[in-house]
Design a protein around this motif. Structure first.
Motif, PDB file in Angstrom:
ATOM      1  N   PRO A 176      53.626  17.330  40.462  1.00 60.15           N
ATOM      2  CA  PRO A 176      52.892  17.678  41.689  1.00 60.15           C
ATOM      3  C   PRO A 176      53.839  18.289  42.714  1.00 60.15           C
ATOM      4  O   PRO A 176      54.989  17.863  42.845  1.00 60.15           O
ATOM      5  CB  PRO A 176      52.331  16.331  42.164  1.00 60.15           C
ATOM      6  CG  PRO A 176      53.233  15.305  41.551  1.00 60.15           C
ATOM      7  CD  PRO A 176      53.686  15.885  40.239  1.00 60.15           C
ATOM      8  N   ASN A 177      53.346  19.266  43.442  1.00 61.49           N
ATOM      9  CA  ASN A 177      54.192  20.032  44.353  1.00 61.49           C
ATOM     10  C   ASN A 177      54.304  19.349  45.717  1.00 61.49           C
ATOM     11  O   ASN A 177      53.785  19.839  46.726  1.00 61.49           O
ATOM     12  CB  ASN A 177      53.649  21.451  44.507  1.00 61.49           C
ATOM     13  CG  ASN A 177      54.624  22.357  45.218  1.00 61.49           C
ATOM     14  OD1 ASN A 177      55.818  22.080  45.266  1.00 61.49           O
ATOM     15  ND2 ASN A 177      54.127  23.452  45.773  1.00 61.49           N
ATOM     16  N   TYR A 178      54.984  18.221  45.725  1.00 62.59           N
ATOM     17  CA  TYR A 178      55.360  17.570  46.987  1.00 62.59           C
ATOM     18  C   TYR A 178      56.608  16.748  46.703  1.00 62.59           C
ATOM     19  O   TYR A 178      57.175  16.813  45.608  1.00 62.59           O
ATOM     20  CB  TYR A 178      54.203  16.754  47.571  1.00 62.59           C
ATOM     21  CG  TYR A 178      53.984  15.372  47.000  1.00 62.59           C
ATOM     22  CD1 TYR A 178      54.189  14.235  47.785  1.00 62.59           C
ATOM     23  CD2 TYR A 178      53.561  15.187  45.678  1.00 62.59           C
ATOM     24  CE1 TYR A 178      53.974  12.964  47.272  1.00 62.59           C
ATOM     25  CE2 TYR A 178      53.341  13.922  45.176  1.00 62.59           C
ATOM     26  CZ  TYR A 178      53.551  12.820  45.966  1.00 62.59           C
ATOM     27  OH  TYR A 178      53.344  11.555  45.456  1.00 62.59           O
ATOM     28  N   GLU A 179      57.071  16.008  47.668  1.00 62.04           N
ATOM     29  CA  GLU A 179      58.384  15.372  47.613  1.00 62.04           C
ATOM     30  C   GLU A 179      58.652  14.614  46.319  1.00 62.04           C
ATOM     31  O   GLU A 179      59.699  14.792  45.683  1.00 62.04           O
ATOM     32  CB  GLU A 179      58.555  14.430  48.812  1.00 62.04           C
ATOM     33  CG  GLU A 179      59.793  13.562  48.801  1.00 62.04           C
ATOM     34  CD  GLU A 179      61.094  14.343  48.793  1.00 62.04           C
ATOM     35  OE1 GLU A 179      62.055  13.882  48.159  1.00 62.04           O
ATOM     36  OE2 GLU A 179      61.137  15.413  49.407  1.00 62.04           O
ATOM     37  N   TYR A 180      57.722  13.765  45.895  1.00 56.19           N
ATOM     38  CA  TYR A 180      57.934  12.955  44.693  1.00 56.19           C
ATOM     39  C   TYR A 180      58.112  13.823  43.445  1.00 56.19           C
ATOM     40  O   TYR A 180      59.042  13.631  42.653  1.00 56.19           O
ATOM     41  CB  TYR A 180      56.757  11.991  44.532  1.00 56.19           C
ATOM     42  CG  TYR A 180      56.525  11.476  43.142  1.00 56.19           C
ATOM     43  CD1 TYR A 180      57.442  10.625  42.528  1.00 56.19           C
ATOM     44  CD2 TYR A 180      55.376  11.827  42.429  1.00 56.19           C
ATOM     45  CE1 TYR A 180      57.227  10.142  41.244  1.00 56.19           C
ATOM     46  CE2 TYR A 180      55.149  11.349  41.154  1.00 56.19           C
ATOM     47  CZ  TYR A 180      56.073  10.511  40.568  1.00 56.19           C
ATOM     48  OH  TYR A 180      55.859  10.038  39.296  1.00 56.19           O
ATOM     49  N   GLY A 181      57.218  14.788  43.261  1.00 56.92           N
ATOM     50  CA  GLY A 181      57.294  15.638  42.082  1.00 56.92           C
ATOM     51  C   GLY A 181      58.549  16.490  42.057  1.00 56.92           C
ATOM     52  O   GLY A 181      59.204  16.648  41.015  1.00 56.92           O
ATOM     53  N   GLN A 182      58.915  17.046  43.209  1.00 59.39           N
ATOM     54  CA  GLN A 182      60.118  17.862  43.282  1.00 59.39           C
ATOM     55  C   GLN A 182      61.365  17.031  43.009  1.00 59.39           C
ATOM     56  O   GLN A 182      62.291  17.478  42.320  1.00 59.39           O
ATOM     57  CB  GLN A 182      60.187  18.534  44.652  1.00 59.39           C
ATOM     58  CG  GLN A 182      59.072  19.528  44.901  1.00 59.39           C
ATOM     59  CD  GLN A 182      58.873  19.828  46.370  1.00 59.39           C
ATOM     60  OE1 GLN A 182      59.562  19.279  47.234  1.00 59.39           O
ATOM     61  NE2 GLN A 182      57.922  20.704  46.675  1.00 59.39           N
ATOM     62  N   SER A 183      61.391  15.824  43.536  1.00 63.34           N
ATOM     63  CA  SER A 183      62.530  14.932  43.326  1.00 63.34           C
ATOM     64  C   SER A 183      62.655  14.548  41.856  1.00 63.34           C
ATOM     65  O   SER A 183      63.759  14.542  41.283  1.00 63.34           O
ATOM     66  CB  SER A 183      62.371  13.678  44.193  1.00 63.34           C
ATOM     67  OG  SER A 183      63.416  12.762  43.966  1.00 63.34           O
ATOM     68  N   ALA A 184      61.525  14.232  41.219  1.00 65.24           N
ATOM     69  CA  ALA A 184      61.557  13.861  39.807  1.00 65.24           C
ATOM     70  C   ALA A 184      62.050  15.014  38.947  1.00 65.24           C
ATOM     71  O   ALA A 184      62.857  14.834  38.022  1.00 65.24           O
ATOM     72  CB  ALA A 184      60.164  13.418  39.351  1.00 65.24           C
ATOM     73  N   ALA A 185      61.568  16.219  39.231  1.00 61.37           N
ATOM     74  CA  ALA A 185      61.994  17.390  38.464  1.00 61.37           C
ATOM     75  C   ALA A 185      63.489  17.627  38.616  1.00 61.37           C
ATOM     76  O   ALA A 185      64.196  17.925  37.635  1.00 61.37           O
ATOM     77  CB  ALA A 185      61.210  18.628  38.914  1.00 61.37           C
ATOM     78  N   ALA A 186      63.992  17.501  39.837  1.00 58.07           N
ATOM     79  CA  ALA A 186      65.422  17.705  40.073  1.00 58.07           C
ATOM     80  C   ALA A 186      66.254  16.674  39.320  1.00 58.07           C
ATOM     81  O   ALA A 186      67.304  16.994  38.747  1.00 58.07           O
ATOM     82  CB  ALA A 186      65.711  17.643  41.568  1.00 58.07           C
ATOM     83  N   ASN A 187      65.801  15.443  39.309  1.00 55.86           N
ATOM     84  CA  ASN A 187      66.522  14.389  38.583  1.00 55.86           C
ATOM     85  C   ASN A 187      66.534  14.660  37.083  1.00 55.86           C
ATOM     86  O   ASN A 187      67.551  14.460  36.405  1.00 55.86           O
ATOM     87  CB  ASN A 187      65.878  13.033  38.853  1.00 55.86           C
ATOM     88  CG  ASN A 187      66.249  12.475  40.210  1.00 55.86           C
ATOM     89  OD1 ASN A 187      67.390  12.566  40.642  1.00 55.86           O
ATOM     90  ND2 ASN A 187      65.276  11.908  40.897  1.00 55.86           N
ATOM     91  N   PHE A 188      65.405  15.109  36.547  1.00 55.10           N
ATOM     92  CA  PHE A 188      65.330  15.379  35.116  1.00 55.10           C
ATOM     93  C   PHE A 188      66.298  16.510  34.736  1.00 55.10           C
ATOM     94  O   PHE A 188      67.017  16.418  33.730  1.00 55.10           O
ATOM     95  CB  PHE A 188      63.901  15.739  34.718  1.00 55.10           C
ATOM     96  CG  PHE A 188      63.696  15.879  33.240  1.00 55.10           C
ATOM     97  CD1 PHE A 188      63.657  14.764  32.423  1.00 55.10           C
ATOM     98  CD2 PHE A 188      63.551  17.134  32.656  1.00 55.10           C
ATOM     99  CE1 PHE A 188      63.471  14.884  31.049  1.00 55.10           C
ATOM    100  CE2 PHE A 188      63.363  17.271  31.284  1.00 55.10           C
ATOM    101  CZ  PHE A 188      63.325  16.132  30.486  1.00 55.10           C
ATOM    102  N   LYS A 189      66.327  17.559  35.532  1.00 60.30           N
ATOM    103  CA  LYS A 189      67.248  18.667  35.268  1.00 60.30           C
ATOM    104  C   LYS A 189      68.696  18.187  35.302  1.00 60.30           C
ATOM    105  O   LYS A 189      69.539  18.642  34.519  1.00 60.30           O
ATOM    106  CB  LYS A 189      67.046  19.781  36.293  1.00 60.30           C
ATOM    107  CG  LYS A 189      65.726  20.503  36.196  1.00 60.30           C
ATOM    108  CD  LYS A 189      65.630  21.523  37.326  1.00 60.30           C
ATOM    109  CE  LYS A 189      64.283  22.192  37.370  1.00 60.30           C
ATOM    110  NZ  LYS A 189      64.177  23.155  38.498  1.00 60.30           N
TER     111      LYS A 189
END
Length: 406
Positions: A176-189
């Motif tokens: 999802p395009n908000y803080e939680y989703g962006q943070s999770a994606a960054a961590n996965f990368k």
């Protein structure tokens, strides 16, 4: 360290506590009121069971003699509107009109960050229970904000560890395009190359929260032909995504790693559409062994609410146990003494010991990691294990660097 435990008998008595209150010591002072704000309307699947268990635990604490030598606790529940502006307004009303001692709760990460900033400005304690964004305890952390539940980084790290060494190199991300989703994606990368050398991200989809176009999202992911998918969608977005993905065969012969999907709040709506073999974080409440106090909690919850517990239920109960430990350790309602008492506070809870790490104000509460499967017509987890949050926290030097630069 101050601890708070409830015996099996006290846990079972929670359902009766509203009918038979204990006699509290005279002169012990009035009831301690704690303000709890959450997205009870928009995120009801999680927040309502959470509130139910908080009330259950509140009654159990009071039935067992209260806190601070005999004082009752009372939670004042308010809906935060699921928006930062509404949440800050509600937080202000709880402090000024309801005269609560401190604040707890929130669900969405952007809402949690707004209330954390408000708490810092007002210099009042805020125990964030559900919001998962790393910023809450890292770059935007402050003296007055603490978080109980394992963060986005912690849960993503649990999942990445579960796929370590697999020959799955091409990955797609949907979040999802908000803080939680962006943070999770960054961590996965960040974490993926450490687990699978040579892995790459070949596609990313960030639909708006609550407004996923499942057809377009699934189509874009399929065109990228990934070997694996990292999913962060939840709630109605997750249900729509799974249905469309099943229809188009998106998940066939692919590794899927998915945050939160193993929680009953999200498995129950999936029903017989639950995909097989996704690697998830969640809460298989009926498979937890070796924790007698947890079983007592489950029995009392089912007896009182005629329903099975959700992950929100567990979090709500543990929240009250930690708050009771805090009040007993501080033995004061002075805000600064409460903050000091939280540093490295250890509480015995229904999922074992939980410590509030003083360095970054992050709790060590863990969660379960396993795989999705169907049992009859209902989704559940298999091969699950409890991952202790203490093993997945940010390295101390990284915390110090982040909080120095804040």
């Amino acid at each position: 360290m101050a601890r708070f435990t409830l015996s099996r008998r006290a846990l079972g008595a929670a359902a009766l506590a509203t009918m038979a209150r204990p006699a509290f010591a005279q002169g012990a002072g009035g009831t301690i009121r704690i303000g709890e704000l959450n997205s009870y309307s928009r995120m009801a699947a999680f927040a309502v069971p959470y509130r139910n268990a908080m009330q259950q635990a509140q009654d159990a604490v009071n039935a067992a003699g209260g806190v601070m030598g005999g004082r009752r606790i009372e939670f004042v529940f308010r809906d935060d509107g699921a928006t930062p502006g509404d949440a800050v307004r509600v937080a202000e009303e709880l402090l000024t009109r309801e005269n609560v001692t401190f604040l707890a709760g929130t669900f969405l990460s952007n809402v949690g960050l707004a209330v954390a900033d408000f708490a810092n400005q007002r210099r009042r304690l805020f125990l964030a229970t559900e919001p998962l964004t790393d910023a809450l305890t890292m770059a935007q952390g402050n003296r007055y904000t603490w978080r109980l539940r394992p963060s986005t980084y912690m849960q993503t790290r649990m999942l990445v560890e579960a796929i370590r060494g697999r020959n799955v190199r091409r990955w797609a991300i949907v979040a999802p395009n908000y803080e939680y989703g962006q943070s999770a994606a960054a961590n996965f990368k960040r974490l993926l190359p450490q687990a699978i050398p040579g892995a790459e991200i070949v596609a990313e989809q960030f639909p708006a929260l609550g407004r996923v176009d499942a057809g377009a999202t699934v189509g874009a992911l399929g065109q990228a032909r990934p070997d694996g998918i990292f999913n962060v969608l939840f709630g109605a977005d997750l249900t729509a995504f799974v249905r469309e993905g099943n229809t188009r065969g998106l998940f066939e012969r692919r590794t899927v790693v998915s945050l939160l999907t193993g929680e009953p709040e999200y498995l129950i709506p999936l029903g017989e559409e639950t995909p097989e073999g996704w690697i998830v974080t969640g809460y298989p409440w009926d498979q937890v062994t070796g924790m007698p106090t947890h079983q007592a909690f489950v029995d009392a919850y089912r007896g009182r609410f005629n329903d099975t517990p959700r992950k929100g239920s567990l979090l709500g109960y543990v929240t009250v146990q930690v708050i009771a430990s805090l009040l007993n350790k501080a033995n004061s309602l002075d805000n600064e003494r409460l903050i000091d008492a939280l540093a490295d506070l250890r509480s015995d809870t229904v999922v074992g010991p939980v410590v509030m790490r003083g360095l970054d104000h992050q709790g060590t509460m863990g969660t379960w990691v396993g795989e999705t499967t169907l049992r009859g017509r209902q989704g559940t987890m298999r091969n699950s294990r409890y991952a202790d949050g203490a093993d997945y926290m940010f390295p101390e030097e990284e915390v110090r660097a982040a909080r120095r630069s804040a």
